[in-house]
Design a protein around this motif. Sequence first.
Motif, short mmCIF file in Angstrom:
data_model
loop_
_atom_site.label_atom_id
_atom_site.label_comp_id
_atom_site.label_asym_id
_atom_site.label_seq_id
_atom_site.Cartn_x
_atom_site.Cartn_y
_atom_site.Cartn_z
N ARG A 55 27.81 47.49 45.73
CA ARG A 55 28.94 48.97 45.69
C ARG A 55 30.02 48.09 46.76
NH1 ARG A 55 26.30 54.05 47.59
NH2 ARG A 55 26.31 54.25 45.52
N SER A 56 30.56 48.66 46.52
CA SER A 56 32.18 47.63 47.34
C SER A 56 33.20 48.57 47.41
CB SER A 56 32.22 45.80 47.38
OG SER A 56 33.51 45.67 47.68
N GLY A 57 33.88 49.25 48.78
CA GLY A 57 35.43 49.94 48.97
C GLY A 57 36.22 48.87 48.12
N GLU A 58 36.55 47.83 48.08
CA GLU A 58 37.11 46.38 48.35
C GLU A 58 36.53 45.56 47.33
OE1 GLU A 58 39.34 45.43 51.54
OE2 GLU A 58 39.22 46.94 52.68
N GLY A 77 34.07 51.94 38.41
CA GLY A 77 35.68 51.54 38.82
C GLY A 77 36.16 49.96 37.77
N SER A 114 40.50 53.45 41.52
CA SER A 114 39.91 53.68 42.50
C SER A 114 38.48 53.38 42.95
CB SER A 114 39.99 55.58 43.26
OG SER A 114 41.32 56.05 42.54
N PRO A 115 38.38 52.92 44.22
CA PRO A 115 36.82 52.48 44.90
C PRO A 115 35.89 53.31 44.34
CG PRO A 115 38.36 53.06 47.27
CD PRO A 115 39.09 52.97 45.58
N PRO A 116 34.80 53.64 44.73
CA PRO A 116 33.91 52.18 44.88
C PRO A 116 33.96 51.38 43.99
CG PRO A 116 31.88 53.74 45.01
CD PRO A 116 33.58 54.61 44.99
N GLU A 118 31.13 49.78 41.58
CA GLU A 118 29.31 48.64 41.95
C GLU A 118 29.06 48.58 40.51
OE1 GLU A 118 28.26 53.17 43.72
OE2 GLU A 118 27.89 53.03 41.62
#
Length: 128
Positions: A55-58, A77, A114-116, A118
């Motif tokens: 899982r990453s926001g970027e 995502g 939009s994040p995240p 996964e």
Amino acid sequence: MIEPNILHYTRIETVPGGGSKFADDSTSLTVRPVAVGTAPMATGELPSAQAVFVRSGEFDSTPHPAPARQWVVMIRGTIEVTTTAGEKRVFAPGDLLLVSDTEGLGHSTLALGSPPFEALFLPAPDHA
């Protein structure tokens, strides 16, 4: 159209000179009972050793080779992957990608929306 006994996926592979490219591939599915009380389902194996949830926001990256030959199962995502050949493909939840460009310049990844982000990363043996 979805073929009931075929699972299609995309592979990123290394090309001579250290670049990367996309290749379309598939594996056969077999209809069989999975559990008592359920209808038969089309199943197939994706050879792997250990699953890793990511899982990453970027998720934007510079060109890089894959850290290992691995399946990427998109969960949440959307990403756009660019090979060194300049070809771009978009992958969203439910898409399956075999990343095998472990040498050379690799590929770059751009998060869309939009994040995240996964995904499941599943190590793949050389014969997958």
